[in-house]
Design a protein around this motif. Structure first.
Motif, mmCIF file in Angstrom:
data_model
loop_
_atom_site.group_PDB
_atom_site.id
_atom_site.type_symbol
_atom_site.label_atom_id
_atom_site.label_comp_id
_atom_site.label_asym_id
_atom_site.label_seq_id
_atom_site.Cartn_x
_atom_site.Cartn_y
_atom_site.Cartn_z
ATOM 1 N N ALA A 41 0.819 -1.215 0.000
ATOM 2 C CA ALA A 41 0.000 0.000 0.000
ATOM 3 C C ALA A 41 0.850 1.261 0.000
ATOM 4 N N ALA A 42 1.996 1.215 0.680
ATOM 5 C CA ALA A 42 2.842 2.393 0.793
ATOM 6 C C ALA A 42 4.304 1.974 0.923
ATOM 7 N N ILE A 43 5.170 2.765 0.363
ATOM 8 C CA ILE A 43 6.607 2.508 0.429
ATOM 9 C C ILE A 43 7.304 3.792 0.851
ATOM 10 N N VAL A 44 8.112 3.710 1.915
ATOM 11 C CA VAL A 44 8.896 4.858 2.355
ATOM 12 C C VAL A 44 10.317 4.681 1.824
ATOM 13 N N VAL A 45 10.742 5.599 0.983
ATOM 14 C CA VAL A 45 12.065 5.540 0.362
ATOM 15 C C VAL A 45 13.033 6.439 1.131
ATOM 16 N N GLY A 46 14.104 5.859 1.634
ATOM 17 C CA GLY A 46 15.139 6.638 2.313
ATOM 18 C C GLY A 46 16.166 7.137 1.319
ATOM 19 N N LEU A 47 16.554 8.409 1.454
ATOM 20 C CA LEU A 47 17.504 8.981 0.505
ATOM 21 C C LEU A 47 18.288 10.132 1.118
ATOM 22 N N ASP A 48 19.373 10.471 0.468
ATOM 23 C CA ASP A 48 20.146 11.675 0.766
ATOM 24 C C ASP A 48 19.585 12.747 -0.160
ATOM 25 N N ASP A 49 18.961 13.786 0.392
ATOM 26 C CA ASP A 49 18.291 14.779 -0.454
ATOM 27 C C ASP A 49 19.237 15.865 -0.963
ATOM 28 N N ASN A 50 20.526 15.583 -0.894
ATOM 29 C CA ASN A 50 21.523 16.517 -1.428
ATOM 30 C C ASN A 50 22.493 15.743 -2.313
ATOM 31 N N PHE A 51 21.919 14.941 -3.219
ATOM 32 C CA PHE A 51 22.709 14.028 -4.053
ATOM 33 C C PHE A 51 22.267 14.126 -5.518
ATOM 34 N N PRO A 52 22.381 15.332 -6.102
ATOM 35 C CA PRO A 52 21.970 15.487 -7.503
ATOM 36 C C PRO A 52 22.909 14.733 -8.444
ATOM 37 N N PRO A 53 22.418 14.239 -9.564
ATOM 38 C CA PRO A 53 21.034 14.351 -10.035
ATOM 39 C C PRO A 53 20.154 13.178 -9.618
ATOM 40 N N MET A 54 20.600 12.378 -8.626
ATOM 41 C CA MET A 54 19.831 11.197 -8.226
ATOM 42 C C MET A 54 18.630 11.579 -7.363
ATOM 43 N N GLY A 55 18.865 12.459 -6.377
ATOM 44 C CA GLY A 55 17.789 12.938 -5.513
ATOM 45 C C GLY A 55 18.232 14.217 -4.836
ATOM 46 N N PHE A 56 17.497 15.299 -5.037
ATOM 47 C CA PHE A 56 17.882 16.587 -4.447
ATOM 48 C C PHE A 56 16.683 17.528 -4.483
ATOM 49 N N ARG A 57 16.836 18.686 -3.875
ATOM 50 C CA ARG A 57 15.754 19.676 -3.827
ATOM 51 C C ARG A 57 16.007 20.777 -4.862
ATOM 52 N N ASP A 58 14.964 21.096 -5.627
ATOM 53 C CA ASP A 58 15.106 22.160 -6.624
ATOM 54 C C ASP A 58 14.876 23.523 -5.985
ATOM 55 N N GLU A 59 14.764 24.547 -6.818
ATOM 56 C CA GLU A 59 14.639 25.915 -6.307
ATOM 57 C C GLU A 59 13.398 26.114 -5.449
ATOM 58 N N SER A 60 12.373 25.312 -5.679
ATOM 59 C CA SER A 60 11.146 25.425 -4.883
ATOM 60 C C SER A 60 11.122 24.445 -3.717
ATOM 61 N N ALA A 80 1.283 1.501 -5.231
ATOM 62 C CA ALA A 80 1.667 1.914 -3.881
ATOM 63 C C ALA A 80 1.968 3.405 -3.840
ATOM 64 N N GLU A 81 1.648 4.014 -2.721
ATOM 65 C CA GLU A 81 1.990 5.414 -2.500
ATOM 66 C C GLU A 81 3.451 5.484 -2.056
ATOM 67 N N VAL A 82 4.248 6.261 -2.767
ATOM 68 C CA VAL A 82 5.669 6.374 -2.449
ATOM 69 C C VAL A 82 5.924 7.673 -1.700
ATOM 70 N N THR A 83 6.558 7.554 -0.537
ATOM 71 C CA THR A 83 6.948 8.711 0.264
ATOM 72 C C THR A 83 8.462 8.748 0.351
ATOM 73 N N PHE A 84 9.030 9.921 0.165
ATOM 74 C CA PHE A 84 10.489 10.067 0.218
ATOM 75 C C PHE A 84 10.894 10.687 1.546
ATOM 76 N N LYS A 85 11.836 10.001 2.221
ATOM 77 C CA LYS A 85 12.263 10.456 3.546
ATOM 78 C C LYS A 85 13.769 10.709 3.557
ATOM 79 N N PRO A 86 14.191 11.973 3.644
ATOM 80 C CA PRO A 86 15.619 12.266 3.762
ATOM 81 C C PRO A 86 16.177 11.672 5.050
#
Length: 269
Positions: A41-60, A80-86
């Motif tokens: 039903a749901a998957i929580v994905v763990g990531l480093d949110d400062n790892f471009p271009p794989m996973g990072f935060r844009d200007e917004s 499944a609902e995917v949630t990203f968790k830094p």
């Protein structure tokens, strides 16, 4: 008559006993079939949110990236609902084993040491550990790193890659660890580091943004593969993720995402 009657009763009882002994026991009712596993039903994905271009935060401040898009597409296929968790990438195995996240999906290198604790999909991307220096640096090879300060991200596979090259590792003045590659690159720019060892997909992304400021050496610390990781006992989720990944590779969806982020299809088939 009383005696005769008693004998008849004894005979009847004996016959009944023999008949009972001759009967086979009815087979036990077969165990109820195990219920089919419930859909994820749901998957929580763990990531480093400062790892471009794989996973990072844009200007917004929105999470974007190649792995973000891959995981989102896989989630749709799993329903499944995917949630990203830094998370703190240096504590990724602890985050996974404690069930704070279900999946590690963020340029996660497949290594023998990690396979002891993590269940991996087949590789979906090939990567190298490259060496970045400033454009005016006198460092041109691994031999030139002797007596130098080299930066790496803490918890990254760059550390293991350097350690495998024993001669180079021993020659370094210091292997300095950083929480993220952005900070490490800043230290490289201002001279606190002599070189940075980093995943090629990340290093190329940053160096392309600042042409003329950095150089990538021809030598590197080896080739490695990226995979998606789950807990070792989470075999059902892994099987479904693998199926989704295989479908994405075969129907061109993964290639389209790769072209969006890298300008070409670099997905490993």
């Amino acid at each position: 008559m009383k005696k005769q009657t008693s004998l008849v009763i004894v005979a009847i009882l004996a016959a009944a006993l023999l008949a009972a002994c001759g009967k086979k026991e009815a087979p036990a009712a077969s165990a109820a079939a195990a219920p089919a596993p419930a859909p994820v039903a749901a998957i929580v994905v763990g990531l480093d949110d400062n790892f471009p271009p794989m996973g990072f935060r844009d200007e917004s401040n929105t999470l974007v990236g190649f792995d973000i898009d891959l995981a989102t597409e896989a989630g749709k296929r799993l329903g499944a609902e995917v949630t990203f968790k830094p998370i703190d990438w240096n504590a990724k195995e602890a985050e996974l084993s404690s069930k704070r996240v279900d999946v590690l999906w963020n340029g996660l290198t497949i290594t023998d040491a990690r396979k002891e604790k993590i269940l991996f999909t087949t590789p979906y991307l090939e990567n190298r550990q490259i060496i970045i220096v400033t454009d005016k640096s006198a460092v041109n090879s691994k031999a030139d790193l002797a007596g130098k300060v080299v930066g790496v991200q803490d918890g990254s596979s760059a550390i293991e890659a350097i350690e495998k090259d024993g001669a180079t590792a021993k020659s370094l003045k210091e292997l300095k660890k950083f929480g993220d590659n952005v900070t490490a690159l800043m230290d490289l720019s201002i001279g606190r580091l002599d070189a940075l060892v980093v995943d090629e997909v990340v290093g190329r992304y940053y160096t392309a943004k600042k042409p003329g400021e950095y150089r990538v050496l021809e030598e590197n610390f080896g080739t490695e593969d990226y995979g998606v990781g789950t807990r070792k006992d989470d075999t059902e989720l892994m099987a479904r993720l693998q199926k989704a990944m295989d479908e994405m590779k075969s129907d061109g969806s993964a290639a389209a995402i790769s072209n969006k982020w890298f300008g070409k299809d670099i997905v490993k088939k």
